[in-house]
Design a protein around this motif. Structure first.
Motif, PDB file in Angstrom:
ATOM      1  N   CYS A  93       0.673  -1.223   0.056  1.00 49.56           N
ATOM      2  CA  CYS A  93      -0.044   0.055  -0.011  1.00 49.56           C
ATOM      3  C   CYS A  93       0.800   1.183  -0.001  1.00 49.56           C
ATOM      4  O   CYS A  93       0.443   2.194  -0.396  1.00 49.56           O
ATOM      5  N   ARG A  94       2.113   1.032   0.475  1.00 45.18           N
ATOM      6  CA  ARG A  94       3.197   2.318   0.349  1.00 45.18           C
ATOM      7  C   ARG A  94       2.928   3.135   1.545  1.00 45.18           C
ATOM      8  O   ARG A  94       3.605   4.247   1.546  1.00 45.18           O
ATOM      9  N   ARG A  95       1.818   2.926   2.344  1.00 45.72           N
ATOM     10  CA  ARG A  95       1.481   4.059   3.517  1.00 45.72           C
ATOM     11  C   ARG A  95       1.288   3.403   4.912  1.00 45.72           C
ATOM     12  O   ARG A  95       1.561   4.521   5.608  1.00 45.72           O
ATOM     13  N   CYS A  96       1.044   1.917   5.185  1.00 45.56           N
ATOM     14  CA  CYS A  96       0.995   1.522   6.374  1.00 45.56           C
ATOM     15  C   CYS A  96       2.459   1.726   7.267  1.00 45.56           C
ATOM     16  O   CYS A  96       3.584   1.913   6.364  1.00 45.56           O
ATOM     17  N   CYS A  99       5.083  -0.746   5.433  1.00 49.41           N
ATOM     18  CA  CYS A  99       5.632  -0.421   4.215  1.00 49.41           C
ATOM     19  C   CYS A  99       6.664   0.898   4.633  1.00 49.41           C
ATOM     20  O   CYS A  99       7.612   1.025   3.864  1.00 49.41           O
ATOM     21  N   CYS A 107       3.029  -5.698   4.802  1.00 50.52           N
ATOM     22  CA  CYS A 107       2.071  -4.771   4.504  1.00 50.52           C
ATOM     23  C   CYS A 107       0.646  -4.989   4.947  1.00 50.52           C
ATOM     24  O   CYS A 107       0.021  -6.021   5.081  1.00 50.52           O
ATOM     25  N   MET A 108       0.035  -3.963   5.915  1.00 49.85           N
ATOM     26  CA  MET A 108      -1.402  -4.262   6.411  1.00 49.85           C
ATOM     27  C   MET A 108      -2.527  -3.652   5.681  1.00 49.85           C
ATOM     28  O   MET A 108      -3.685  -3.776   5.695  1.00 49.85           O
ATOM     29  N   GLY A 109      -2.276  -2.799   4.416  1.00 49.62           N
ATOM     30  CA  GLY A 109      -3.006  -2.203   3.437  1.00 49.62           C
ATOM     31  C   GLY A 109      -3.226  -2.907   2.268  1.00 49.62           C
ATOM     32  O   GLY A 109      -3.959  -2.535   1.440  1.00 49.62           O
TER      33      GLY A 109
HETATM   34 ZN   LIG Z   1       1.531  -1.205   3.558  1.00 52.24          ZN
END
Ligand SMILES: [Zn+2]
Ligand SMILES: [Zn+2]
Length: 365
Positions: A93-96, A99, A107-109
């Motif tokens: 997700c590049r945001r969690c 990441c 990754c959790m997103g």
């Molecule tokens: Zn992530």
């Protein structure tokens, strides 16, 4: 707009794939349309066909693919039209927090496992019905639409068949050895199961200088492939396997890798390593497959039992690294490919896999 794409589609309950034509939508913002060059036929696909794992259905199968970017959605900057890419079956997700701390493999997103794009949609339909791309890849199809974060740029010199395997079995095997186990030169390792992932592990063990490298499999064909890739010893399973490994390694291997996903072999894994050794679960068993471990013996001998999923791969870091090793002649991925087939031959490839034959079949488009 959309385009027709010949694809191998799975419906829950069926053990064979339907070869049919799905519609692939134009790439939405943040996504990429890829014309497939090659797709591996992997044991994880077989788990789905055999009903071991629950998934949305119907599904375009295939999760290790490589191809050419045909079009990009708005806002895409990582790749452009004409670029060659390897698809990742776990897009970050590049945001969690994971990441952002460089551990996108947890990754959790990501919505990969739901087989949907980040906004929850699927780019595929079949006669108006929604179809899911397996792990948001669906590489057993002439075209796929994937998130930008799941399409990794690689040099054009890497052939698509090789690139497709870098996207799953090679990354999984290399990552298990390098990222998860941290195998050191001159240390002993045993690999149980010499299919696509097991052979990838052996290739990585050879690269990092493990010695001896012991491969275990029922199939003489696979053991021969293991020897060609660097296994110094090959064994067929037996009741006294741990004793035979102890004799070769002076008391047990430093590392053991399970690359089948079978409960009994996972349970026996700690018995193959010496005190302080690491046993790594790489093969994925069916859902609800608890294993029984002698916790006292494990703790008293200071052994570790660790899980490795996708080799803790960070695709943007690891795929180019693996492609460079291949181009430098240090990772003979070609040797893993036993059969190059057409999409129409995919059911026969799964049948051969169930019989324990073939290292790796790759579909060439
Ligand atoms: Zn992530
Ligand atoms: Zn795979």
């Amino acid at each position: 707009m959309s385009r027709p794409s010949r694809a191998a589609v799975h419906r829950s309950g069926a053990r064979e794939l339907d070869l049919t034509v799905v519609e692939v939508a134009d790439p939405a913002p943040g996504t990429v349309l890829v014309r497939m060059g090659a797709s591996g036929v992997c044991g994880s696909d077989r788990h789905v066909l055999d009903g071991d794992w629950t998934l949305p259905s119907p599904t375009v199968m295939g999760h290790e693919g490589a191809g050419t970017v045909e079009a990009i959605g708005d806002g895409v900057t990582d790749v452009g039209v004409g670029d060659h890419v390897i698809l990742s079956w776990f897009y970050p997700c590049r945001r969690c927090t994971a990441c952002l701390s460089g551990r996108s493999y947890v990754c959790m997103g990501s919505r990969s496992e739901e087989c949907v794009l980040p906004d929850g949609s699927s780019p595929l339909t079949l006669d108006g019905e929604r179809v899911f791309p397996y792990l948001t890849v669906g590489s057993m199809s002439e075209y796929a639409v994937v998130p930008e974060a799941g399409a990794i740029l690689i040099p054009r010199e890497v052939p698509f068949d090789v690139a497709s395997l870098i996207g799953c079995s090679i990354a999984t095997g290399f990552g298990a050895v390098v990222n998860d186990a941290g195998v050191e030169a001159g240390t002993s390792a045993v690999v149980v199961g010499a299919g696509g992932v097991g052979l990838s592990i052996i290739m990585a063990l050879q690269l990092v200088g493990a010695n001896p490298i012991i491969a275990v499999d029922l199939s003489e064909e696979k053991l021969e492939a293991a020897r060609a890739l660097g296994a110094t010893h090959t064994l067929t399973p037996s009741a006294d396997l741990a004793e035979r490994i102890a004799a070769i390694t002076q008391g047990g291997a430093a590392y053991a890798f399970e690359a089948i996903g079978r409960v009994q072999t996972i349970e026996s894994l700690p018995s193959l390593i010496a005190g302080g050794g690491k046993a790594v679960i790489v093969g994925l068993p069916p859902e609800d497959s608890p294993v029984s471990i002698d916790a006292l013996a494990l703790a008293e001998s200071g052994k570790s039992l660790i899980g490795s999923n996708y080799g803790s791969t960070v695709p943007g870091r690891d795929f180019p690294r693996l492609a460079a090793l291949y181009l430098a002649g240090r990772l003979p991925v070609d040797q893993l490919i036993s059969h190059r087939i057409g999409l129409d031959d995919v059911n026969e490839a799964f049948a051969a896999m169930r019989r324990g034959e073939r290292a790796r079949s790759v579909i060439i488009f």
